[in-house]
Design a protein around this motif. Structure first.
Motif, short mmCIF file in Angstrom:
data_model
loop_
_atom_site.label_atom_id
_atom_site.label_comp_id
_atom_site.label_asym_id
_atom_site.label_seq_id
_atom_site.Cartn_x
_atom_site.Cartn_y
_atom_site.Cartn_z
N ILE A 42 18.47 57.51 47.39
CA ILE A 42 17.22 58.17 47.77
C ILE A 42 16.72 57.53 49.06
O ILE A 42 16.68 56.30 49.17
N LEU A 43 16.40 58.37 50.03
CA LEU A 43 15.95 57.87 51.33
C LEU A 43 14.43 57.67 51.29
O LEU A 43 13.67 58.58 50.98
N ALA A 44 14.00 56.44 51.61
CA ALA A 44 12.58 56.09 51.55
C ALA A 44 11.92 56.07 52.92
O ALA A 44 10.69 56.18 53.02
N GLN A 45 12.72 55.91 53.97
CA GLN A 45 12.14 55.80 55.32
C GLN A 45 13.19 56.19 56.34
O GLN A 45 14.37 55.87 56.21
N GLY A 46 12.78 56.90 57.39
CA GLY A 46 13.69 57.21 58.48
C GLY A 46 14.51 58.47 58.25
O GLY A 46 14.18 59.33 57.43
N SER A 47 15.60 58.57 58.97
CA SER A 47 16.49 59.72 58.91
C SER A 47 17.93 59.24 59.05
O SER A 47 18.25 58.53 60.01
N ILE A 48 18.78 59.59 58.12
CA ILE A 48 20.17 59.13 58.15
C ILE A 48 21.12 60.30 57.91
O ILE A 48 20.71 61.34 57.37
N ILE A 49 22.35 60.12 58.35
CA ILE A 49 23.43 61.00 57.91
C ILE A 49 24.21 60.24 56.85
O ILE A 49 24.61 59.08 57.07
N ALA A 50 24.38 60.86 55.70
CA ALA A 50 25.12 60.24 54.60
C ALA A 50 26.23 61.17 54.17
O ALA A 50 26.08 62.40 54.23
#
Length: 208
Positions: free
Chosen positions: A111-119
């Motif tokens: 679960i992404l809590a902060q920012g922006s990522i490619i997973a």
């Protein structure tokens, strides 16, 4: 068929009995870990603090070569997870930071809590499944699949993961190839990299 049914019934009864035999088994990390985990800590010495993990607090440095920081709450660091079949981790990314291609013995949910990522992950047919995630998004990585996360935003990113084992292990592909005792000649043959590039990678990981 009757014999098989009886065996299945006994297996179910055995698993149920095992499940309710103990309320918990906080691991005694002073003893060796066996195939089923750690031996249980003396219940008379167990306190509330055993069930609380504080390792995710505070800022984390992201100054390594991958610009990340991994805080692993596996059973060796969080003994209350012993025998429960789950573990946790905090993933910190600097701008441009990555969690490189790696695998576990288990499945993982992020679960992404902060920012922006490619997973994403890559299956055994070499198909890549990846997506840009925003805060609040969740992604699952199936058991043993190679997977990765990359911060593609303009600010640091933070994610939390859960895995369905108290000791899921973590094997980073690049570290396995270049940070250990694998001879350079073998690494060169397996990766099709030049000798110069293999030596560069080994030197990079040796000093990281």
């Amino acid at each position: 068929m009757k014999t098989l049914s009886i065996l299945i019934l006994f297996s179910l009864i055995a698993s149920i009995t095992h499940a309710i035999e103990l309320d918990f088994c906080v691991g005694d990390v002073s003893l060796p870990r066996g195939p089923a985990g750690y031996a249980c800590k003396d219940p008379a010495k167990v306190t509330t603090d055993d069930f609380v993990y504080t390792g995710f607090r505070g800022e984390k440095p992201t100054t390594n070569i991958f610009k990340n920081h991994l805080t692993l709450a596996f059973s060796n660091a969080y003994p209350a997870l012993n025998g429960l079949g789950l573990s946790l981790a905090r993933l910190d990314f600097a701008v441009g930071g990555v969690i490189p291609v790696h695998s576990h013995r288990t499945s993982e949910v992020l679960i992404l809590a902060q920012g922006s990522i490619i997973a994403g992950f890559i299956d055994t047919n070499n198909t890549a499944y990846y997506k840009k995630l925003e805060v609040g998004d969740v992604m699952i990585f199936p058991e043993a699949m190679l997977h990765f996360q990359i911060n593609v935003g303009k600010t640091p990113a933070l994610a939390f993961v859960a895995l369905n084992s108290a000791n899921p292990a973590l094997q980073i592909t690049s570290s396995s190839l270049f940070a250990g005792n694998l001879p350079s000649e073998l690494a060169q043959q397996m990766t099709l990299l030049s000798s110069r590039e293999v030596m560069r990678m080994k030197k990079m990981f040796a000093t990281s």
